[in-house]
Design a protein around this motif. Structure first.
Motif, PDB file in Angstrom:
ATOM      1  N   ARG A  82       0.848  -1.017   0.051  1.00  0.00           N
ATOM      2  CA  ARG A  82      -0.088   0.135   0.092  1.00  0.00           C
ATOM      3  C   ARG A  82       0.836   1.188   0.078  1.00  0.00           C
ATOM      4  N   GLY A  83       0.863   2.053  -1.139  1.00  0.00           N
ATOM      5  CA  GLY A  83       1.404   3.308  -1.072  1.00  0.00           C
ATOM      6  C   GLY A  83       2.589   3.441  -1.890  1.00  0.00           C
ATOM      7  N   PHE A  84       3.203   2.373  -2.160  1.00  0.00           N
ATOM      8  CA  PHE A  84       4.502   2.367  -2.965  1.00  0.00           C
ATOM      9  C   PHE A  84       4.204   3.024  -4.410  1.00  0.00           C
ATOM     10  N   LEU A  85       3.253   2.327  -4.942  1.00  0.00           N
ATOM     11  CA  LEU A  85       2.937   2.722  -6.486  1.00  0.00           C
ATOM     12  C   LEU A  85       2.421   4.241  -6.298  1.00  0.00           C
ATOM     13  N   GLY A  86       1.608   4.309  -5.316  1.00  0.00           N
ATOM     14  CA  GLY A  86       0.885   5.683  -5.177  1.00  0.00           C
ATOM     15  C   GLY A  86       1.921   6.896  -5.131  1.00  0.00           C
ATOM     16  N   THR A  87       3.190   6.483  -4.501  1.00  0.00           N
ATOM     17  CA  THR A  87       4.062   7.680  -4.139  1.00  0.00           C
ATOM     18  C   THR A  87       4.684   8.033  -5.624  1.00  0.00           C
ATOM     19  N   SER A  88       4.692   7.119  -6.666  1.00  0.00           N
ATOM     20  CA  SER A  88       5.244   7.206  -7.791  1.00  0.00           C
ATOM     21  C   SER A  88       4.381   7.786  -8.699  1.00  0.00           C
ATOM     22  N   LEU A  89       3.042   7.691  -8.339  1.00  0.00           N
ATOM     23  CA  LEU A  89       2.297   8.238  -9.444  1.00  0.00           C
ATOM     24  C   LEU A  89       1.525   9.492  -8.845  1.00  0.00           C
ATOM     25  N   ALA A  90       0.850  10.201  -9.909  1.00  0.00           N
ATOM     26  CA  ALA A  90      -0.245  11.461  -9.395  1.00  0.00           C
ATOM     27  C   ALA A  90      -1.481  11.358 -10.355  1.00  0.00           C
ATOM     28  N   LEU A  91      -2.362  11.413  -9.282  1.00  0.00           N
ATOM     29  CA  LEU A  91      -3.907  11.467  -9.696  1.00  0.00           C
ATOM     30  C   LEU A  91      -4.102  12.461 -10.989  1.00  0.00           C
ATOM     31  N   SER A  92      -4.383  12.237 -11.870  1.00  0.00           N
ATOM     32  CA  SER A  92      -4.805  13.210 -13.089  1.00  0.00           C
ATOM     33  C   SER A  92      -6.203  13.501 -12.854  1.00  0.00           C
ATOM     34  N   ALA A  93      -6.525  14.728 -13.277  1.00  0.00           N
ATOM     35  CA  ALA A  93      -7.919  15.360 -13.126  1.00  0.00           C
ATOM     36  C   ALA A  93      -7.980  16.471 -14.096  1.00  0.00           C
ATOM     37  N   GLY A  94      -9.063  16.948 -14.366  1.00  0.00           N
ATOM     38  CA  GLY A  94      -9.198  18.137 -15.214  1.00  0.00           C
ATOM     39  C   GLY A  94      -8.760  18.035 -16.609  1.00  0.00           C
ATOM     40  N   PRO A  95      -8.405  18.996 -17.477  1.00  0.00           N
ATOM     41  CA  PRO A  95      -7.957  18.668 -18.733  1.00  0.00           C
ATOM     42  C   PRO A  95      -6.783  17.973 -18.879  1.00  0.00           C
ATOM     43  N   ALA A  96      -6.107  17.692 -17.826  1.00  0.00           N
ATOM     44  CA  ALA A  96      -4.992  16.625 -18.001  1.00  0.00           C
ATOM     45  C   ALA A  96      -5.424  15.251 -18.148  1.00  0.00           C
ATOM     46  N   SER A 151      -8.111  -2.075  -7.377  1.00  0.00           N
ATOM     47  CA  SER A 151      -7.082  -0.953  -6.770  1.00  0.00           C
ATOM     48  C   SER A 151      -7.828   0.141  -6.107  1.00  0.00           C
ATOM     49  N   TYR A 152      -9.047   0.420  -6.987  1.00  0.00           N
ATOM     50  CA  TYR A 152      -9.909   1.423  -6.484  1.00  0.00           C
ATOM     51  C   TYR A 152     -10.772   0.823  -5.087  1.00  0.00           C
ATOM     52  N   ASP A 153     -11.118  -0.127  -5.104  1.00  0.00           N
ATOM     53  CA  ASP A 153     -11.610  -0.965  -3.920  1.00  0.00           C
ATOM     54  C   ASP A 153     -10.838  -0.748  -2.655  1.00  0.00           C
ATOM     55  N   VAL A 154      -9.544  -1.003  -2.936  1.00  0.00           N
ATOM     56  CA  VAL A 154      -8.687  -1.101  -1.733  1.00  0.00           C
ATOM     57  C   VAL A 154      -8.056   0.241  -1.335  1.00  0.00           C
ATOM     58  N   GLY A 155      -8.336   1.410  -2.090  1.00  0.00           N
ATOM     59  CA  GLY A 155      -7.904   2.764  -1.858  1.00  0.00           C
ATOM     60  C   GLY A 155      -6.871   3.127  -2.741  1.00  0.00           C
ATOM     61  N   LEU A 156      -6.199   2.458  -3.494  1.00  0.00           N
ATOM     62  CA  LEU A 156      -5.075   2.815  -4.469  1.00  0.00           C
ATOM     63  C   LEU A 156      -5.620   3.488  -5.467  1.00  0.00           C
ATOM     64  N   GLN A 157      -6.000   4.952  -5.317  1.00  0.00           N
ATOM     65  CA  GLN A 157      -6.552   5.692  -6.311  1.00  0.00           C
ATOM     66  C   GLN A 157      -5.755   6.007  -7.561  1.00  0.00           C
ATOM     67  N   PRO A 158      -4.280   6.560  -7.353  1.00  0.00           N
ATOM     68  CA  PRO A 158      -3.462   6.672  -8.611  1.00  0.00           C
ATOM     69  C   PRO A 158      -3.230   5.375  -9.258  1.00  0.00           C
ATOM     70  N   THR A 159      -2.992   4.305  -8.557  1.00  0.00           N
ATOM     71  CA  THR A 159      -2.925   3.047  -9.155  1.00  0.00           C
ATOM     72  C   THR A 159      -4.054   2.631 -10.038  1.00  0.00           C
ATOM     73  N   ALA A 160      -5.377   2.720  -9.360  1.00  0.00           N
ATOM     74  CA  ALA A 160      -6.319   2.458 -10.073  1.00  0.00           C
ATOM     75  C   ALA A 160      -6.511   3.203 -11.351  1.00  0.00           C
ATOM     76  N   GLN A 161      -6.307   4.419 -11.462  1.00  0.00           N
ATOM     77  CA  GLN A 161      -6.502   5.359 -12.406  1.00  0.00           C
ATOM     78  C   GLN A 161      -5.458   4.811 -13.620  1.00  0.00           C
ATOM     79  N   LYS A 162      -4.235   4.576 -13.193  1.00  0.00           N
ATOM     80  CA  LYS A 162      -3.463   4.082 -14.270  1.00  0.00           C
ATOM     81  C   LYS A 162      -3.689   2.705 -15.007  1.00  0.00           C
ATOM     82  N   TYR A 163      -4.461   1.779 -14.242  1.00  0.00           N
ATOM     83  CA  TYR A 163      -4.883   0.696 -14.845  1.00  0.00           C
ATOM     84  C   TYR A 163      -6.091   0.863 -15.777  1.00  0.00           C
ATOM     85  N   PHE A 164      -6.813   1.805 -15.389  1.00  0.00           N
ATOM     86  CA  PHE A 164      -8.176   2.079 -16.083  1.00  0.00           C
ATOM     87  C   PHE A 164      -7.666   2.850 -17.426  1.00  0.00           C
ATOM     88  N   VAL A 165      -6.383   3.661 -17.433  1.00  0.00           N
ATOM     89  CA  VAL A 165      -6.092   4.169 -18.834  1.00  0.00           C
ATOM     90  C   VAL A 165      -5.412   3.153 -19.472  1.00  0.00           C
TER      91      VAL A 165
END
Length: 497
Positions: free
Chosen positions: A131-145, A247-261
């Motif tokens: 928990r948190g390791f990949l999250g520290t390497s990722l940034a959640l994107s939102a808006g136009p980005a 990943s979303y279900d266990v609270g790893l939000q940036p990781t979840a977004q990366k997999y969705f993309v």
């Protein structure tokens, strides 16, 4: 001059690297042992030019900055050693390059790069699934980005077919073609993983899904016939979507977004627009969860436009229901009610495929009558909150929410959905100033949550109980909820698997 060990920068401004020295001393490793581990990990990554020795390690401790992939390797080694996230920056090192798989969501829409990025990201997740390791390497994107790169989902692929057969990624395998029974087995395994998620939550099988995704990306690195390649990309998309959902279900939000993309990219290569629309709907759900309904609405409209001539009625109904959720959270009741009606009317035609008698794909079968009522009930519940705890909208939410609870209560597979809708119904009772009824329903949800590994479910329970105690703490049934929840679902720091 740079040595084989991968150093960069001159010697004029070097200062001892106290951060790296601290981690190194606590590790108990010798300089030689660390050098051997770096070399071993480099070979695993294919960086065979790396040849580190004790003198090179000494220079790093003295302040020399190594080049990639050494900072990432050191980060992984120390993270594994200490069982916690040790980022490159924590080691006093500069990440000189961040690969596209961890740099954001604006990725190249080409088959070979999609395969390479899925392979790299799933491999990193498997190696450091804490928990948190990949999250520290990722940034959640939102808006136009986030929205602008996703719009390129609809741009035609420049190369015919869009498969890696004409430009295969180098492979370690022999290149044997997959048989139809092997492909069928891969697809049925994905169905099984989806059933496990519904029954047990995202925390139990997430790592298994990521591992299966990594295996499929290995297969995609082999030259395959176009029809086989498209089926493999479809499997990869479904697995990446499921890894994102878990990943979303266990609270790893940036990781979840990366997999969705990555799932959306794979769906494009599979030429499966309905599947792509489903991925976008889950990205939208995540944005609603994170308090960004405007982004969610953009993603839903993109999904609706992209799959307008291909999606089954059930899929279209699901998209309308998600559109209603977005409008509800944007405090637009008129548009929310219209989308709810469209979801209900379209669901009545579920099973029809634009005049063709084609069945629904497995990934949309979760969207049952119970799920439709759940989404519509939550839309009205959300409207009640944004409208200042409106009793009118709470009253509209209660019938579909109660019906959803009754239906899920008879369902032996979707335990998490049952618990989430019990919580939803409890919040409706709290909005209607019926705390005793709400408390009893929350206790039911706690009993189910004990059997499901879902941080999302547990977090929602805790927030609901905290809110109820703040507002109705004087009510005996509410007052005892906090202690009951703490005993039944104690908070842990268990890593996501």
């Amino acid at each position: 001059m740079t040595g084989i060990g991968g150093a960069s920068g001159g010697n004029g401004d070097k200062r001892p690297n106290g951060l790296l020295e601290s981690w190194f001393v606590r590790s108990g490793w010798s300089k030689g042992e660390l050098a051997r581990q770096v070399n071993r990990r480099a070979r695993q990554l294919g960086a065979i030019h790396i040849s580190t020795d004790t003198s090179r390690v000494r220079r790093w401790l003295d302040g020399e900055q190594p080049r990639e992939p050494i900072p990432r390797i050191l980060s992984e080694l120390f993270s594994e050693r200490f069982g916690c996230a040790v980022a490159v920056e924590n080691l006093g090192l500069r990440p000189t390059h961040q690969s596209p798989s961890v740099a954001g969501v604006d990725l190249p829409w080409t088959a070979p790069q999609t395969v390479a990025l899925m392979s790299e990201f799933s491999r990193s997740d498997l190696m450091l699934a804490r928990r948190g390791f990949l999250g520290t390497s990722l940034a959640l994107s939102a808006g136009p980005a986030l929205i602008e790169p996703m719009q390129r989902w609809l741009v035609p692929t420049p190369t015919p077919g869009g498969t890696p057969t004409s430009e295969p990624t180098p492979s370690r395998r022999t290149g044997n073609k997959l048989s139809k029974p092997e492909l069928d087995l891969l697809e049925s395994t994905t169905v099984m993983f989806r059933q496990w998620d519904a029954q047990c939550g995202g925390g139990l099988r997430r790592k298994a899904v990521v591992g299966q995704l990594h295996e499929v990306t290995d297969l995609l690195q082999e030259p395959q016939p176009e029809t086989t390649s498209k089926r493999l990309f479809k499997v990869a998309s479904e697995l990446a979507e499921l890894a994102g959902w878990m990943s979303y279900d266990v609270g790893l939000q940036p990781t979840a977004q990366k997999y969705f993309v990555l799932a959306l990219h794979a769906a494009k290569e599979a030429d499966d627009k309905p599947l792509g629309s489903y991925v976008l709907s889950n990205m939208a759900r995540q944005m609603i969860h994170l308090g960004r309904p405007d982004d969610a609405l953009e993603l839903i409209h993109l999904a609706q436009y992209g799959s307008r001539h291909a999606a089954t009625a059930r899929t279209q109904s699901m998209l309308y229901a998600m559109e209603a959720r977005a409008y509800a959270n944007m405090a637009q009741p008129g548009k929310c009610k219209r989308a709810v009606r469209m979801a209900e009317d379209t669901y009545a035609d579920a099973g029809e495929f634009r005049g063709e008698n084609e069945p629904d794909p497995d990934w949309i079968r979760f969207f049952s009558e119970a799920e439709l009522n759940a989404e519509n009930g939550h839309s009205f519940r959300d409207l009640a909150y944004v409208a200042g705890r409106s009793h009118t909208y709470a009253a509209l939410a209660q019938p579909p929410m109660r019906l959803a609870v009754e239906m899920f209560g008879r369902d032996l597979e979707h335990h998490r959905s049952y618990a989430l809708n019990l919580i939803g119904l409890a919040t409706v009772h709290l909005l209607r100033r019926e705390p005793e009824e709400g408390a009893g329903i929350v206790e039911q949800a706690i009993g189910i949550a004990k059997k499901v590994r879902s941080e999302r479910l547990n977090t929602r329970l805790r927030k609901t109980v905290d809110s109820a105690v703040r507002e109705y703490g004087e009510v005996a049934e509410i007052a005892r909820l906090s202690d009951y929840l703490a005993k039944q679902l104690p908070e842990t720091t268990e890593a996501a698997v």
